[in-house]
Design an enzyme around this catalytic site. Structure first.
Site, PDB file in Angstrom:
ATOM      1  N   ARG A 128       0.823  -1.223   0.000  1.00  0.00           N
ATOM      2  CA  ARG A 128       0.000   0.000   0.000  1.00  0.00           C
ATOM      3  C   ARG A 128       0.854   1.269   0.000  1.00  0.00           C
ATOM      4  O   ARG A 128       0.458   2.274   0.598  1.00  0.00           O
ATOM      5  CB  ARG A 128      -0.957   0.019   1.193  1.00  0.00           C
ATOM      6  CG  ARG A 128      -2.072  -0.988   1.115  1.00  0.00           C
ATOM      7  CD  ARG A 128      -3.174  -0.497   0.180  1.00  0.00           C
ATOM      8  NE  ARG A 128      -4.264  -1.448   0.096  1.00  0.00           N
ATOM      9  CZ  ARG A 128      -5.416  -1.320   0.730  1.00  0.00           C
ATOM     10  NH1 ARG A 128      -5.639  -0.292   1.491  1.00  0.00           N
ATOM     11  NH2 ARG A 128      -6.338  -2.227   0.581  1.00  0.00           N
ATOM     12  N   ASP A 162      -6.672  -2.454  -7.678  1.00  0.00           N
ATOM     13  CA  ASP A 162      -7.235  -3.090  -6.492  1.00  0.00           C
ATOM     14  C   ASP A 162      -7.543  -4.543  -6.793  1.00  0.00           C
ATOM     15  O   ASP A 162      -7.792  -4.898  -7.947  1.00  0.00           O
ATOM     16  CB  ASP A 162      -8.511  -2.380  -6.036  1.00  0.00           C
ATOM     17  CG  ASP A 162      -8.856  -2.755  -4.611  1.00  0.00           C
ATOM     18  OD1 ASP A 162      -8.293  -2.139  -3.682  1.00  0.00           O
ATOM     19  OD2 ASP A 162      -9.649  -3.700  -4.409  1.00  0.00           O
TER      20      ASP A 162
HETATM   21  O1  CP3 Z   1      -0.009  -1.463  -2.599  1.00  0.00           O
HETATM   22  C1  CP3 Z   1      -0.233  -0.527  -3.394  1.00  0.00           C
HETATM   23  O2  CP3 Z   1       0.199   0.626  -3.215  1.00  0.00           O
HETATM   24  C2  CP3 Z   1      -0.960  -0.825  -4.681  1.00  0.00           C
HETATM   25  C3  CP3 Z   1      -2.376  -0.654  -4.688  1.00  0.00           C
HETATM   26  C4  CP3 Z   1      -3.294  -1.551  -3.893  1.00  0.00           C
HETATM   27  C5  CP3 Z   1      -4.528  -1.095  -3.368  1.00  0.00           C
HETATM   28  N1  CP3 Z   1      -5.198  -2.160  -2.850  1.00  0.00           N
HETATM   29  C6  CP3 Z   1      -4.994   0.284  -3.421  1.00  0.00           C
HETATM   30  C7  CP3 Z   1      -6.121   0.732  -2.576  1.00  0.00           C
HETATM   31  C8  CP3 Z   1      -3.216  -2.924  -3.616  1.00  0.00           C
HETATM   32  C9  CP3 Z   1      -2.086  -3.900  -3.906  1.00  0.00           C
HETATM   33  C10 CP3 Z   1      -4.438  -3.295  -2.972  1.00  0.00           C
HETATM   34  C11 CP3 Z   1      -4.753  -4.668  -2.565  1.00  0.00           C
HETATM   35  C12 CP3 Z   1      -5.972  -4.932  -1.796  1.00  0.00           C
HETATM   36  N2  CP3 Z   1      -7.198  -4.344  -1.939  1.00  0.00           N
HETATM   37  C13 CP3 Z   1      -6.088  -5.944  -0.810  1.00  0.00           C
HETATM   38  C14 CP3 Z   1      -5.014  -6.915  -0.412  1.00  0.00           C
HETATM   39  C15 CP3 Z   1      -3.965  -6.331   0.437  1.00  0.00           C
HETATM   40  C16 CP3 Z   1      -4.429  -5.876   1.787  1.00  0.00           C
HETATM   41  O3  CP3 Z   1      -4.242  -4.670   2.071  1.00  0.00           O
HETATM   42  O4  CP3 Z   1      -4.884  -6.685   2.562  1.00  0.00           O
HETATM   43  C17 CP3 Z   1      -7.402  -5.904  -0.323  1.00  0.00           C
HETATM   44  C18 CP3 Z   1      -7.980  -6.781   0.761  1.00  0.00           C
HETATM   45  C19 CP3 Z   1      -8.104  -4.899  -1.051  1.00  0.00           C
HETATM   46  C20 CP3 Z   1      -9.538  -4.530  -0.945  1.00  0.00           C
HETATM   47  C21 CP3 Z   1      -9.756  -3.135  -0.530  1.00  0.00           C
HETATM   48  N3  CP3 Z   1      -9.425  -2.035  -1.284  1.00  0.00           N
HETATM   49  C22 CP3 Z   1     -10.348  -2.676   0.659  1.00  0.00           C
HETATM   50  C23 CP3 Z   1     -10.870  -3.568   1.779  1.00  0.00           C
HETATM   51  C24 CP3 Z   1     -10.360  -1.271   0.599  1.00  0.00           C
HETATM   52  C25 CP3 Z   1     -10.998  -0.338   1.600  1.00  0.00           C
HETATM   53  C26 CP3 Z   1     -10.164  -0.158   2.782  1.00  0.00           C
HETATM   54  C27 CP3 Z   1      -9.196   0.957   2.561  1.00  0.00           C
HETATM   55  O5  CP3 Z   1      -8.007   0.786   2.848  1.00  0.00           O
HETATM   56  O6  CP3 Z   1      -9.658   2.019   2.123  1.00  0.00           O
HETATM   57  C28 CP3 Z   1      -9.729  -0.888  -0.605  1.00  0.00           C
HETATM   58  C29 CP3 Z   1      -9.494   0.496  -1.095  1.00  0.00           C
HETATM   59  C30 CP3 Z   1      -8.110   0.854  -1.555  1.00  0.00           C
HETATM   60  N4  CP3 Z   1      -7.291   0.050  -2.291  1.00  0.00           N
HETATM   61  C31 CP3 Z   1      -7.468   2.108  -1.341  1.00  0.00           C
HETATM   62  C32 CP3 Z   1      -6.227   2.029  -1.989  1.00  0.00           C
HETATM   63  C33 CP3 Z   1      -5.194   3.116  -2.092  1.00  0.00           C
HETATM   64  C34 CP3 Z   1      -8.062   3.295  -0.631  1.00  0.00           C
HETATM   65  C35 CP3 Z   1      -9.009   3.950  -1.573  1.00  0.00           C
HETATM   66  C36 CP3 Z   1      -9.082   5.454  -1.443  1.00  0.00           C
HETATM   67  O7  CP3 Z   1      -8.198   6.157  -1.952  1.00  0.00           O
HETATM   68  O8  CP3 Z   1     -10.067   5.904  -0.871  1.00  0.00           O
END
Ligand code: CP3
Length: 347
Positions: free
Chosen positions: A23, A72
């Protein structure tokens, strides 16, 4: 070209321990907030110029040794035919796929057709990153992807998922067959577009007993990796495969049979123990507690040293957090961490 990360993934000697951060492109970075302030999250994922911009930000700001595609794990789920929204507070909201008639209608999408924006982002990134850092592509592992589809979002106890697994194993199997094929084709397309390593995220693998993990999560990962390896060989491409599982500690013996090149380890276990339990010859990635980024610098430095020392028993080590960096993290502490790892690991 900084190839320290790729060398470490192959178990080759490096001048220092490479680091990237799960992330690393995200809300803790003001530069990300600025781009994100203009568009919603899904639009950001689907606009190659913007997705590439936020992918590169942490390479420039933090000086990490690899970029990870900004996207994502739920993007391929939408491409399979599931309605997906991201809500500011609740996170992802999906139409649940629990019934046979819903699961029957799901497709295995052609990635260059339904997710072309991802491959376009990768093609753009390879040009923009040339000489800077290698690019990691990724997918959710089949099980972790399935939890979002079955639950319709994030979950506390995964009741719907386990109920389907225990009461309707055949229905679960039919859903997993589709997800497994989707993940495999998606990763092939990312590699064909230019991804230089891939990571499978099995964030929720730790909810299982070891034998359930093997049967209901790992068996599908083994299929993805075996299929990828066959394809990579036929295409004569070499791309490291990283397998990250959340709450790894109870599952390492199982995980070691996945066929991956590199194992992502969370912070609930010491790296030297993890290496032993993976069979003694593993390449590992990890494993600082993400909230250790809130420690005073001298105490953070002790933990970094400890991890580097414990990792000396591994065949290779890529420094990372044990899970994603949290939005509240002060960016200057992340910059300091990257500098610390580079400085303290210099050989
Ligand atoms: O790592 C990176 O920088 C690359 C981008 C990336 C994102 N999500 C961007 C994101 C990666 C590799 C992921 C993977 C991801 N997404 C996982 C597996 C890794 C982990 O963290 O466990 C999972 C379970 C998700 C599903 C997901 N996406 C959730 C549950 C959420 C909401 C919770 C949150 O953190 O906001 C997201 C949103 C998300 N994915 C954001 C980002 C930058 C936040 C969105 C925003 O900008 O509002």
């Amino acid at each position: 070209m900084n190839d320290t990360f790729l060398k470490a993934c192959r178990g080759e000697k490096t001048d220092y321990t490479p680091i990237w951060i799960m992330r690393q492109a995200g809300r803790y970075l003001p530069d990300y907030q600025k781009v994100r302030g203009k568009v919603d999250f899904l639009t950001l994922c689907k606009t190659p110029e913007l997705a590439a911009e936020v992918t590169i930000q942490p390479v420039d700001i933090l000086k990490v040794d690899a970029a990870i595609l900004f996207s994502d794990i739920l993007i391929p789920v939408e491409a399979m035919g599931v309605h997906l929204e991201f809500h500011e507070k609740k996170g992802p909201v999906l139409t649940p796929a629990r019934d046979e008639n819903v699961i029957k209608k799901l497709s295995v999408p052609d990635p260059e057709d339904k997710m072309k924006f991802v491959m376009d982002t990768i093609r753009l990134l390879r040009k923009e990153l040339a000489g800077k850092a290698p690019l990691i592509g990724f997918s959710g592992a089949p099980f972790t992807t399935a939890t979002y589809m079955i639950e319709g979002g994030t979950s506390k106890n995964f009741l719907n998922t386990k109920r389907m697994i225990f009461q309707s194993p055949e229905l679960y199997g039919s859903l997993m067959d589709k997800i497994t094929a989707t993940v495999t084709e998606y990763l092939k397309a990312q590699i064909a577009a230019g991804a230089q390593a891939v990571q499978l995220f099995d964030t929720w693998g730790g909810i299982f007993s070891p034998s359930d993990f093997r049967e209901y999560a790992l068996s599908y990962v083994i299929r993805v990796i075996a299929d990828l390896r066959k394809w990579l060989k036929a295409e004569n491409i070499s791309v490291p495969i990283i397998y990250f599982v959340g709450e790894t500690a109870g599952l390492l013996e199982e995980i070691s049979t996945s066929g991956a090149d590199v194992y992502g380890i969370d912070w609930r276990i010491n790296l030297d123990d993890a290496v032993k339990r993976l069979g003694g010859n593993a390449i590992v990635q990890g494993n600082l507690d993400p909230l250790a980024l809130f420690l005073p610098q001298n105490r953070m430095e002790q933990r970094v040293k400890d991890i580097l020392e414990r990792a000396s028993s591994a065949r290779g080590h890529i420094f990372n957090l044990g899970h994603g960096v949290v939005p509240e993290t002060p960016p200057e502490n992340v910059i300091a961490l990257v500098d610390m790892v580079h400085r303290l690991s210099k050989r």
